[in-house]
Design an enzyme around this catalytic site. Structure first.
Site, PDB file in Angstrom:
ATOM      1  N   SER A   1       7.598   1.334   2.467  1.00  0.00           N
ATOM      2  CA  SER A   1       7.435   2.773   2.642  1.00  0.00           C
ATOM      3  C   SER A   1       7.615   3.552   1.340  1.00  0.00           C
ATOM      4  O   SER A   1       6.749   3.514   0.475  1.00  0.00           O
ATOM      5  CB  SER A   1       8.401   3.263   3.721  1.00  0.00           C
ATOM      6  OG  SER A   1       8.000   4.506   4.217  1.00  0.00           O
TER       7      SER A   1
ATOM      8  N   ASP B   1      -1.178   3.109 -10.022  1.00  0.00           N
ATOM      9  CA  ASP B   1      -2.470   3.800 -10.112  1.00  0.00           C
ATOM     10  C   ASP B   1      -2.593   4.623 -11.386  1.00  0.00           C
ATOM     11  O   ASP B   1      -3.672   4.738 -11.959  1.00  0.00           O
ATOM     12  CB  ASP B   1      -2.664   4.709  -8.896  1.00  0.00           C
ATOM     13  CG  ASP B   1      -3.170   3.951  -7.681  1.00  0.00           C
ATOM     14  OD1 ASP B   1      -3.255   2.709  -7.750  1.00  0.00           O
ATOM     15  OD2 ASP B   1      -3.498   4.595  -6.658  1.00  0.00           O
TER      16      ASP B   1
ATOM     17  N   LYS C   1       4.159  -0.783   4.880  1.00  0.00           N
ATOM     18  CA  LYS C   1       4.341   0.307   5.843  1.00  0.00           C
ATOM     19  C   LYS C   1       3.731   1.575   5.255  1.00  0.00           C
ATOM     20  O   LYS C   1       4.339   2.266   4.455  1.00  0.00           O
ATOM     21  CB  LYS C   1       5.817   0.532   6.166  1.00  0.00           C
ATOM     22  CG  LYS C   1       5.995   1.610   7.239  1.00  0.00           C
ATOM     23  CD  LYS C   1       7.444   1.902   7.513  1.00  0.00           C
ATOM     24  CE  LYS C   1       7.543   2.971   8.589  1.00  0.00           C
ATOM     25  NZ  LYS C   1       6.995   4.277   8.142  1.00  0.00           N
TER      26      LYS C   1
END
Length: 453
Positions: free
Chosen positions: A299, A310, A324
């Site tokens: 999470s 990224d 998750k």
């Protein structure tokens, strides 16, 4: 309780790991009203069954308990993370985000109808006793746990400091049940720990994302930067971090970024479509970062790893994360109970859905503890979102396609032993430190491969 983000609007407050009662995702919103009766004609069937049960069951039953059980069953049928929270469980959830509660100190999930440990929390009774990720809890006291709900399991394992509890564990490769006699303690989760790995190279361990984690990380960075040699490189350890507050995941990511999106959420209604951006003030940009992850990273941990990956701000090293990628909204009800309902999915800055796929490391390095083979480690840490019954499906790439992007282990040059016995026993940490020390060489290799030379 409301928490407000950088844009002035109410933000999703809890994004947790996988254990019920342990930091699951949520958003505090006003109390919800009842759904119009005409929308659910089948409620007549429910009331008929309720009447039959009350009249004919072998023992007298309480209507409230029957309704609560029906509501719990309805929410449990949706996905592993939606649930009905009684007033007591709702209060426990609020306590969890503050990093203090009474119990054993483990994050749990359900796999195949069996309570399964995702990871023990550091320096807690369960951790000190030797409970491991992947352990299956067969019994709590004298009660078998098959088909026991996560809410009920958490309730049974929590209790007053100093009280005793017995649990029986089934562990892969061990034929007999392992019995643990544990003494409950007040679980004060120390969110952030830090130390110097070598001159100029720092280490920050983030155990979970709770209130003030960003400030604790900031202080740790300042302390490391003041050490002899400054801060030439950092290892950010998110292994076995089950998640926590989304606002903290955003703020911790923001410490290492100066611009751009960190994460965004998408749901069916407009209020569930949120975007979170980094700010320029106070970012730490002058040194390379390696983020450590594994199957227990879930999470909020995946949000940070995905954002830094990224933006090419950090290299992610370890094994694939839990996966998750859904947001649970906390909907308070009039009787001080609440619903925890899955309302959205979250995505990395490049639009990758984490749900059931996780974050695939740039460099895959299996843990190689002396007492475990690689195969045993994969089994032990093999519980992920994709293994949970009823999990939300990912509409993007398949796990196999994601895996093809991940294994860049051959790019990592080695600088040899570090001289630190603790690091030598932790192959992932050792490789991360090696990578930081040879960062310039690593960048040149990556650039050449990108140019096809």
């Amino acid at each position: 309780m409301r928490l407000f983000g950088r844009h002035g609007s109410t933000l999703v407050v809890l994004i947790a790991g996988v254990a019920i009662g342990f930091f699951l995702a949520g958003q505090w919103v006003p109390s919800v009203s009842a759904v119009p009766r005409q929308d659910y004609e089948s409620l007549e069937l429910f009331t008929n069954i309720l009447s039959i049960v009350k009249k004919n069951y072998v023992e007298e039953v309480d209507t409230k308990n029957l309704v609560n059980g029906a509501v719990s069953g309805m929410l449990n049928s949706l996905d592993p993370h939606s649930a009905y929270l009684t007033p007591e469980h709702y209060k426990d959830l609020q306590m969890d985000t503050q990093g203090r509660f009474g119990g054993l100190g483990i994050e749990i999930t359900i796999k195949g109808g069996v309570l399964t440990v995702v990871s023990p929390i550091e320096d807690t009774p369960a951790y000190k006793a030797g409970v491991q990720p992947g352990d299956m809890i067969f019994k709590i006291e004298d009660e078998f746990t098959k088909d026991m709900t996560l809410v009920d399991a958490v309730k049974k394992m929590r209790g007053l400091k100093g009280s005793k509890i017995n649990i029986s564990i089934k562990r892969e490769g061990v034929p007999e049940l392992i019995d643990f006699s544990l003494v409950r303690d007040t679980i004060r989760v120390q969110s952030v720990r830090s130390r110097v790995l070598d001159t100029g190279y720092g280490y920050i361990r983030l155990a979970q994302f709770q209130e003030r984690s960003d400030r604790d990380v900031q202080r740790a960075l300042e302390k490391l930067a003041a050490e002899k040699g400054g801060l030439k490189g950092l290892v950010l350890d998110l292994r076995n971090n089950p998640g926590g507050l989304l606002t903290q995941a955003v703020r911790v990511s923001d410490l290492f970024l100066d611009a751009g999106m960190i994460v965004y959420t998408e749901g069916r209604i407009e209020s569930q479509k949120q975007k979170y951006f980094s700010q320029k003030n106070g970012s730490w940009l002058d040194f390379p970062v390696v983020v450590l992850v594994n199957g227990g990273s879930a999470s909020a941990s995946e949000i940070v790893a995905g954002a830094l990956q990224d933006h090419k701000r950090a290299v992610v090293l370890g094994t694939k994360t839990f996966g998750k990628g859904s947001v649970q909204t906390i909907l308070p009800l009039d009787d001080n109970s609440a619903l925890r309902l899955t309302t959205a999915r979250y995505f990395t800055p490049k639009g990758r859905s984490i749900q059931a796929l996780g974050i695939v490391p740039d460099i895959v390095v299996e843990s190689a503890a002396a007492q475990e083979s690689k195969a045993e480690e994969r089994k032990r840490l093999g519980i992920r979102e994709e293994n949970l019954p009823g999990h939300l499906q990912n509409q993007q790439k398949t796990p196999a396609q994601e895996q093809e992007q991940g294994n860049k282990d051959s790019l990592v040059p080695s600088t040899g032993p570090t001289g630190d016995d603790t690091i030598d026993k932790d192959q992932q940490l050792k490789r991360a430190l090696d990578l930081l020390k040879s960062w310039d060489v690593f960048k040149q290799v990556v650039q050449k491969q990108g140019q096809g030379t």
